[in-house]
Structure formats: structure tokens, C-alpha cells
Design a protein around this motif. Structure first.
Motif, PDB file in Angstrom:
ATOM      1  N   ALA A 202       0.811  -1.221   0.000  1.00 40.65           N
ATOM      2  CA  ALA A 202       0.000   0.000   0.000  1.00 40.65           C
ATOM      3  C   ALA A 202       0.847   1.274   0.000  1.00 40.65           C
ATOM      4  N   PHE A 203       2.186   1.116   0.066  1.00 38.20           N
ATOM      5  CA  PHE A 203       3.066   2.283   0.139  1.00 38.20           C
ATOM      6  C   PHE A 203       4.105   2.238  -0.979  1.00 38.20           C
ATOM      7  N   GLY A 204       4.621   3.408  -1.323  1.00 35.27           N
ATOM      8  CA  GLY A 204       5.608   3.508  -2.382  1.00 35.27           C
ATOM      9  C   GLY A 204       6.996   3.109  -1.924  1.00 35.27           C
ATOM     10  N   PRO A 205       7.927   2.972  -2.869  1.00 39.42           N
ATOM     11  CA  PRO A 205       9.304   2.565  -2.558  1.00 39.42           C
ATOM     12  C   PRO A 205      10.004   3.501  -1.577  1.00 39.42           C
ATOM     13  N   SER A 206       9.664   4.786  -1.620  1.00 40.94           N
ATOM     14  CA  SER A 206      10.331   5.739  -0.727  1.00 40.94           C
ATOM     15  C   SER A 206       9.965   5.524   0.738  1.00 40.94           C
ATOM     16  N   ASP A 207       8.847   4.853   0.972  1.00 40.75           N
ATOM     17  CA  ASP A 207       8.395   4.612   2.347  1.00 40.75           C
ATOM     18  C   ASP A 207       8.705   3.187   2.811  1.00 40.75           C
ATOM     19  N   ALA A 208       9.385   2.420   1.973  1.00 39.59           N
ATOM     20  CA  ALA A 208       9.622   1.004   2.273  1.00 39.59           C
ATOM     21  C   ALA A 208      10.406   0.803   3.568  1.00 39.59           C
ATOM     22  N   ALA A 209      11.408   1.672   3.801  1.00 40.56           N
ATOM     23  CA  ALA A 209      12.231   1.513   4.999  1.00 40.56           C
ATOM     24  C   ALA A 209      11.403   1.712   6.266  1.00 40.56           C
TER      25      ALA A 209
END
Length: 341
Positions: A202-209
Motif C-alpha cells: 500500500a506504500f511507495g518505494p520511498s516509504d519502504a524503509a
């Protein structure tokens, strides 16, 4: 002799020995109990009970005392657990309901059981592995630090702080909090891996961490083994019995009580009993230090009625079994009511 009369004689011996701490003779049984038979018949019954291993003579010319086998038969033939009086139930409820949080509830419960039974009280904290998530809170505590708060359906609160490699976006934190509660709240540990795995989508790659760090700390906290613990109170009551209750030193008993792994094993085994109140007598505890004790426990549960932990009382073999069983069961029921409320 008749089976019923033998049980009546055994019951009388147990009750008298618990009350007096003295071996029980046939004359005492005649004087204290309306057994409806002659002293000679009672002596014959006692001889048969001794031959069957239910009672024993501690030394020559003494009366008889119950054995582990005798106590077990006595407990198994209890038709009902003695109910507590209305004032007693009100006092228990009022005392526990004043608790401010889970730690306070556990502390009050263990002190209450010790006071009611005049024995060692044991209260097991609700296991995270048997609890379900009620709510997850995410609280920024700095530019790159996030406090993760887990609240279970038993009222248990766990907090962890994670450090991230980039500044937090509070909007994303709010979105993650909302989605996390939708995905995980109400689920038990066994159900969480799939629900949490889907969260990252549900989240983009920038929020993966950020997502990975929060999911990781949730899973780690709920899966940990170290949360299994018990709280004790009332060990001084054992010392008061002294040599009367324990043939040897009380030291091995106290040492066994200090070993949480021993108590957790017993609690786990007793949780498998179908009875609302489980009893282990003497050698049934399977621990050398507890051979001269009995352990009585009852489970308490969550808002769904599932048992998540146990409360109990440990005392000498010569204990008031009906009274102890009643007290332990009553406290367990009130704990269930409070935690489910």
C-alpha cells in the motif's frame, strides 16, 4: 467396607489433619464426625485405607495422615467447589476494579490470592503469543525516531522505539498507523504474517524503509519468548508452617519457586486440563523441590473468553483444598471480567 463410607472416613481424616496439623486417630473421628458406625468399624476402615495407600502412619502409636494418593482422591471426589460469600465476592471485585493498568491488576491479584489462601500466590502475565492486537500507535519522538506502542486485548502494553535513516513524514506515519490497525488489529500472532506482508504493497518505494522497520518491530515484539513471566506473593506464609508442613528444609521449596521456568512449565501443563480448576499434588508436580506442596490454578481470559494465562496458589499438601480452589477460581473469573471490560 462400603465405598461411600471409606470416602467419608478419608474426607474426615483430610479435614481434621488440615485443621489440626496433627495425625488423626479413630477416637478423634468418632468424637468430631457423625459417621454412623462404631469405633471398631472406623478402625477397620482406616486399616483398609492405609493398605490401599490413601493414608499413612507417620510413626508408631500415632494417628494417620493423608498421602498424595489420598489427597488426590479427596480432590477428585469434591462434588462442587465451595462458593465464596457475597461479601467476599464484592470485596474481590472492588479491590481488582480499582486497578489502573495491567501491571496494577496483576499486582493486586497476586496479593489478593495470597491473602485469601494464606499461601504462595502465582499470577502469570497474559502471553503476547496468546493475545490479539487491540491497537497499534505510532508516535514520532524526534526527526528520525518513532515510538511503536502495541496494546493487546488483555490490556498489555508494549513499547519499542526505532531509529530511521531519514526524517519522518508525519502524513505517511498517520497513513501507516491507520492501515496497520485495519490490517492487524484483532488478529493473533499466527494470523499476523500474511496481514503485515500485504501492508507494504500500500506504500511507495520511498516509504519502504519505514514500513519494513515498523512491521519488523511489531513481529519481533509479539514473537519474543521473554515476555513469559509470573509474579509471586506470600512466600512468607510457607515459612510459618515450618517443620509441621515440610519434613525436610523449606529451602528446596523456595528455590523451586524462584525458578520461573519450573512454574511456567507447570502452568503450561495445567492449562491443558479440561477442569476449570486444575490441581497438582505432591509428586504430580514432577519437581523434587515441590514434592511436599500442592499447586492449584485456574485460567483467566480475554474479551473472547479464551484463556490467555493462569493464576494459582501453592501451599503444603496439608491445605484447605476446597477453600483454595474457590479463591483461585473467583480471582480468575474477576480478572477475565476486568480484562474483557
Amino acid at each position: 467396607m462400603s465405598e461411600d463410607r471409606r470416602l467419608d472416613v478419608l474426607r474426615a481424616i483430610v479435614e481434621d489433619y488440615v485443621a489440626t496439623r496433627e495425625p488423626v486417630g479413630s477416637r478423634a473421628l468418632v468424637e468430631r464426625h457423625a459417621l454412623g458406625v462404631s469405633p471398631a468399624t472406623i478402625r477397620n476402615d482406616m486399616a483398609a485405607l492405609e493398605e490401599s495407600g490413601y493414608i499413612a502412619q507417620p510413626h508408631t502409636s500415632a494417628g494417620r495422615v493423608p498421602t498424595d494418593k489420598g489427597y488426590r482422591l479427596f480432590v477428585d471426589r469434591l462434588t462442587t467447589v465451595k462458593p465464596m460469600s457475597v461479601p467476599e465476592r464484592r470485596a474481590i471485585g472492588a479491590f481488582l476494579e480499582e486497578a489502573q493498568d495491567l501491571d496494577d491488576v496483576v499486582d493486586r491479584a497476586v496479593r489478593l490470592i495470597a491473602q485469601l489462601t494464606q499461601q504462595v500466590a502465582v499470577v502469570q502475565y497474559p502471553s503476547l503469543r496468546r493475545s490479539a492486537l487491540r491497537h497499534v500507535e505510532l508516535v514520532p519522538v524526534g526527526a528520525r525516531h518513532l515510538l511503536v506502542v502495541l496494546i493487546t486485548d488483555t490490556g498489555r502494553v508494549e513499547q519499542r522505539t526505532i531509529e530511521l535513516g531519514a526524517d519522518l513524514d508525519e502524513v505517511v506515519v498517520g497513513q501507516l498507523r491507520a492501515r496497520l490497525n485495519v490490517s492487524a488489529a484483532g488478529r493473533r500472532l499466527s494470523e499476523l504474517p500474511v496481514a503485515l506482508a500485504e501492508l507494504a504493497d500500500a506504500f511507495g518505494p520511498s516509504d519502504a524503509a519505514l514500513v519494513e522497520a515498523v512491521v519488523g518491530v511489531v513481529e519481533e515484539t509479539l514473537a519474543q519468548e521473554s515476555e513469559e513471566r509470573v509474579v509471586l506473593a506470600g512466600t512468607a506464609y510457607l515459612a510459618r508452617g515450618g517443620a509441621v508442613d515440610f519434613a525436610g528444609s523449606i529451602g528446596p521449596v523456595l528455590e523451586a519457586l524462584e525458578e520461573q521456568v519450573v512454574l511456567l512449565r507447570l502452568l503450561s501443563e495445567m492449562a491443558e486440563d479440561n477442569a476449570s480448576v486444575a490441581v497438582r499434588i505432591g509428586r504430580e508436580t514432577q519437581h523434587e523441590g515441590l514434592l511436599e506442596t500442592s499447586f492449584i490454578t485456574s485460567g483467566y481470559g480475554d474479551e473472547n473468553g479464551t484463556s490467555v494465562a493462569r493464576v494459582g496458589s501453592i501451599g503444603p499438601l496439608r491445605m484447605d483444598y476446597p477453600g483454595t480452589m474457590s479463591a483461585v477460581r473467583a480471582v480468575a473469573r474477576y480478572l477475565t471480567r476486568i480484562l474483557a471490560g
